[in-house]
Design a protein around this motif. Structure first.
Motif, PDB file in Angstrom:
ATOM      1  N   PHE A 258       0.923  -1.232   0.072  1.00 55.55           N
ATOM      2  CA  PHE A 258      -0.131   0.114   0.113  1.00 55.55           C
ATOM      3  C   PHE A 258       0.879   1.234   0.113  1.00 55.55           C
ATOM      4  O   PHE A 258       0.561   2.217  -0.773  1.00 55.55           O
ATOM      5  CB  PHE A 258      -0.854   0.131   1.129  1.00 55.55           C
ATOM      6  N   PHE A 259       1.818   1.287   0.831  1.00 58.49           N
ATOM      7  CA  PHE A 259       3.015   2.526   0.887  1.00 58.49           C
ATOM      8  C   PHE A 259       3.477   2.613  -0.512  1.00 58.49           C
ATOM      9  O   PHE A 259       3.626   3.770  -1.125  1.00 58.49           O
ATOM     10  CB  PHE A 259       3.967   2.286   1.993  1.00 58.49           C
ATOM     11  N   ARG A 260       3.767   1.443  -1.008  1.00 51.39           N
ATOM     12  CA  ARG A 260       4.590   1.839  -2.344  1.00 51.39           C
ATOM     13  C   ARG A 260       3.491   2.211  -3.524  1.00 51.39           C
ATOM     14  O   ARG A 260       3.857   2.970  -4.254  1.00 51.39           O
ATOM     15  CB  ARG A 260       4.873   0.188  -2.813  1.00 51.39           C
ATOM     16  N   ASP A 261       2.243   1.786  -3.225  1.00 48.73           N
ATOM     17  CA  ASP A 261       1.073   2.174  -4.334  1.00 48.73           C
ATOM     18  C   ASP A 261       0.993   3.671  -4.029  1.00 48.73           C
ATOM     19  O   ASP A 261       0.574   4.465  -4.982  1.00 48.73           O
ATOM     20  CB  ASP A 261      -0.205   1.529  -4.147  1.00 48.73           C
ATOM     21  N   ALA A 267       3.486  10.294  -7.552  1.00 49.82           N
ATOM     22  CA  ALA A 267       4.259  10.392  -8.509  1.00 49.82           C
ATOM     23  C   ALA A 267       3.973  10.704 -10.022  1.00 49.82           C
ATOM     24  O   ALA A 267       4.260  11.034 -10.938  1.00 49.82           O
ATOM     25  CB  ALA A 267       5.637   9.460  -8.649  1.00 49.82           C
ATOM     26  N   GLY A 268       2.149  10.397  -9.610  1.00 49.85           N
ATOM     27  CA  GLY A 268       1.549  10.719 -10.887  1.00 49.85           C
ATOM     28  C   GLY A 268       1.606   9.380 -11.956  1.00 49.85           C
ATOM     29  O   GLY A 268       1.288   9.571 -13.191  1.00 49.85           O
ATOM     30  N   ARG A 269       2.045   8.147 -11.517  1.00 49.66           N
ATOM     31  CA  ARG A 269       2.390   7.214 -12.385  1.00 49.66           C
ATOM     32  C   ARG A 269       1.153   5.810 -12.139  1.00 49.66           C
ATOM     33  O   ARG A 269       1.409   4.860 -11.539  1.00 49.66           O
ATOM     34  CB  ARG A 269       3.663   6.547 -12.185  1.00 49.66           C
ATOM     35  N   LEU A 274      -0.061  -1.684  -8.098  1.00 52.42           N
ATOM     36  CA  LEU A 274      -0.109  -3.086  -7.803  1.00 52.42           C
ATOM     37  C   LEU A 274      -1.650  -3.382  -7.423  1.00 52.42           C
ATOM     38  O   LEU A 274      -2.081  -4.518  -7.755  1.00 52.42           O
ATOM     39  CB  LEU A 274       0.938  -3.386  -6.763  1.00 52.42           C
ATOM     40  N   ASN A 275      -2.243  -2.374  -7.131  1.00 53.88           N
ATOM     41  CA  ASN A 275      -3.834  -2.574  -6.809  1.00 53.88           C
ATOM     42  C   ASN A 275      -4.714  -1.453  -7.481  1.00 53.88           C
ATOM     43  O   ASN A 275      -4.997  -0.598  -6.898  1.00 53.88           O
ATOM     44  CB  ASN A 275      -4.015  -2.252  -5.276  1.00 53.88           C
TER      45      ASN A 275
END
Length: 331
Positions: A258-261, A267-269, A274-275
């Protein structure tokens, strides 16, 4: 299964193939590394290569010998493991191995004895194997498989060529899943949560996985949006330690994702999520978190997942994490 069908640990496989091809494979091998890294599959492939009727450096997977080993019916190959109702490999099993290791192999093949969970031999049982490892017959090979090298007696380790198996990278797990027909988005999410354990991921029930993710997302939002800690702390309170450890680990793995998402959204990407099905909710939650804090979250979850392997105090870890989430909200 041949070496080329086993994912990851390319250096280990290359060493084994070269040794087999040149006829210089040590009679005693010790494979160690985390679960799900292909140790037992590799040991069985070595056994097939030593008995293959068509190849010397790998299994052909089509000759009668390879097919017999796949079915567990080859007289030259034995896998020794603890009985289901026992915690340890018992002395009688190793005494039988010692006796069988003196007999001539069937046909033109080699005897191969694979000891799975070799750390489950106590000192007495392990010592009964020493003489066989010290003076093996030229046609007998022994492969010990373990997750924890430190639990193997030094006298056993010193008589084996030790080969380390590393966890698969997320990219390797993802490619392996796609190769097996998993949808790309599902493969990416499963790989991110795999900790390099391909075998565990392949056994995952997708509906159960998705249910666990949704529960973790609910707790994650409660911590960030409202500071509600009850559901999170209940993961470790009043539960058997094994269950608490398992539940806490799975939740932290999802928190890391979740933190990665959140970093991706900030970053606008969003195409890299992943979710992706949580996109609108992630965008809403991202207003509460800076990119710096989201990056700290990823690193902290990975650090805590590492600490879980060292029998930590779960209550203290849980309280530390609630403080971290409170600091994010107060920024």
């Amino acid at each position: 299964m041949s070496f080329r069908e086993i994912w990851g640990n390319e250096q280990v496989k290359q060493i084994l193939r070269l040794s087999l091809g040149k006829g210089r494979l040590p009679n005693s091998l010790l494979f160690f590394g985390p679960a799900g890294t292909g140790k037992l599959k590799t040991a069985l492939t070595v056994a097939k290569a030593l008995n293959c009727l068509e190849r010397t450096d790998d299994s052909c997977d089509r000759c009668d010998s390879c097919l017999r080993i796949d079915r567990g019916q080859h007289p030259n190959v034995r896998v020794i493991t603890r009985d289901k109702n026992r915690e340890q490999i018992v002395k009688e099993q190793i005494e039988e191995l010692n006796s069988l290791a003196t007999l001539r192999p069937w046909g033109r093949g080699r005897l191969v004895f694979i000891i799975d969970e070799a750390e489950r031999m106590n000192e007495t049982v392990a010592n009964s194997l020493l003489k066989t490892l010290e003076e093996p017959r030229s046609f007998a090979y022994f492969i010990l498989v373990t997750e924890d090298l430190q639990l193997i007696l030094p006298t056993i380790r010193s008589r084996c060529q030790v080969l380390r198996f590393n966890p698969l990278s997320q990219e390797e797990v993802e490619r392996a899943l796609v190769d097996r027909g998993f949808p790309a988005e599902r493969a990416r999410l499963l790989a991110q949560s795999s900790e390099g354990n391909l075998e565990s991921v392949l056994e995952t029930d997708w509906d159960e996985f998705l249910s666990g993710r949704n529960q973790a997302w609910l707790i994650f939002k409660q911590l960030l949006e409202a500071g509600e800690v009850e559901d999170f702390l209940s993961l470790v309170a009043g539960r058997a330690r094994k269950d608490a450890l398992s539940g806490f680990r799975e939740t932290l793995k999802f928190f890391s994702v979740f933190f990665r998402d959140l970093l991706v959204v900030l970053a606008g990407r969003k195409e890299l999520l992943l979710n992706p099905d949580l996109g609108p909710e992630l965008e809403q939650v991202s207003r509460l978190v800076s990119a710096e804090r989201a990056g700290q979250g990823v690193r902290l979850m990975e650090d805590y997942l590492g600490r879980l392997k060292k029998n930590p105090n779960l209550a203290i870890m849980g309280n530390e994490l609630t403080i971290f989430f409170r600091e994010i909200r107060n920024d």
